[in-house]
Scaffold this motif. Structure first.
Motif, PDB file in Angstrom:
ATOM      1  N   ALA A  24     -53.688  -4.618   6.526  1.00 10.73           N
ATOM      2  CA  ALA A  24     -52.776  -3.630   7.066  1.00 10.73           C
ATOM      3  C   ALA A  24     -51.377  -4.075   7.193  1.00 10.73           C
ATOM      4  CB  ALA A  24     -53.396  -3.298   8.438  1.00 10.73           C
ATOM      5  N   ARG A  25     -51.127  -5.402   7.121  1.00 10.46           N
ATOM      6  CA  ARG A  25     -50.013  -5.932   7.098  1.00 10.46           C
ATOM      7  C   ARG A  25     -49.244  -5.776   5.720  1.00 10.46           C
ATOM      8  NH1 ARG A  25     -47.355 -10.092   4.859  1.00 10.46           N
ATOM      9  NH2 ARG A  25     -49.527 -10.920   4.329  1.00 10.46           N
ATOM     10  N   ILE A  28     -48.389  -1.870   5.357  1.00 10.22           N
ATOM     11  CA  ILE A  28     -47.093  -1.478   6.184  1.00 10.22           C
ATOM     12  C   ILE A  28     -45.866  -2.042   5.364  1.00 10.22           C
ATOM     13  CG2 ILE A  28     -45.944  -2.005   8.076  1.00 10.22           C
ATOM     14  CD1 ILE A  28     -48.509  -1.635   9.632  1.00 10.22           C
ATOM     15  N   TRP A  31     -44.837  -0.260   2.271  1.00  9.52           N
ATOM     16  CA  TRP A  31     -44.288   0.900   2.423  1.00  9.52           C
ATOM     17  C   TRP A  31     -42.798   0.793   3.086  1.00  9.52           C
ATOM     18  CZ3 TRP A  31     -45.463   5.201   0.129  1.00  9.52           C
ATOM     19  CH2 TRP A  31     -46.757   5.401  -0.186  1.00  9.52           C
ATOM     20  N   VAL A  32     -42.465  -0.230   4.025  1.00 13.53           N
ATOM     21  CA  VAL A  32     -41.385  -0.372   4.255  1.00 13.53           C
ATOM     22  C   VAL A  32     -40.510  -1.005   3.215  1.00 13.53           C
ATOM     23  CG1 VAL A  32     -40.024  -2.145   5.872  1.00 13.53           C
ATOM     24  CG2 VAL A  32     -41.870  -0.974   6.588  1.00 13.53           C
TER      25      VAL A  32
END
Length: 119
Positions: A24-25, A28, A31-32
């Motif tokens: 998950a990290r 994220i 995408w950032v």
């Protein structure tokens, strides 16, 4: 005393949950990072297009005007914050800022906003 099976099951659950959190990290952060890259390269292309459209000399003048506006905002902010810390009331920063004439410079620079050039 807990038996060996429950300790092993707890360790497996811990490892699986850490793997899921790591995934998950990474998703994220992807995408950032992609958003920041798109904004960066989009701004570079936008600046290049603007310089191509108006010319290098006019873009340099606009950059100088923008620098003056930013410098005025910073000076006004510093004047207001120093007036706030000293406790003097009234209108802090009168005579400073981007709309006022400065010492040694002629005031009243009337360059239009960049979006008004093509209206």
């Amino acid at each position: 005393m807990p038996d060996l099976l429950s300790i092993l099951l707890l360790a497996i659950i811990l490892v699986i949950s850490l793997k899921v959190l790591d995934y998950a990290r990474r998703v994220i952060m992807f995408w950032v990072s992609l958003a920041f890259r798109l904004v960066f390269w989009g701004s570079i292309l936008g600046i290049a297009w603007y310089v191509y459209r108006v010319g290098v000399e006019s873009a340099g003048r606009d950059l100088g005007w923008l620098w003056g506006v930013l410098e005025g905002f910073v000076e006004d902010f510093q004047a207001r914050s120093s007036a706030a810390t000293t406790g003097s009331g009234g209108t802090a920063g009168v005579g400073s800022g981007w709309g006022a004439a400065k010492k040694g410079k002629s005031g009243g620079y009337t360059r239009p906003w960049p979006w008004q050039l093509y209206a």
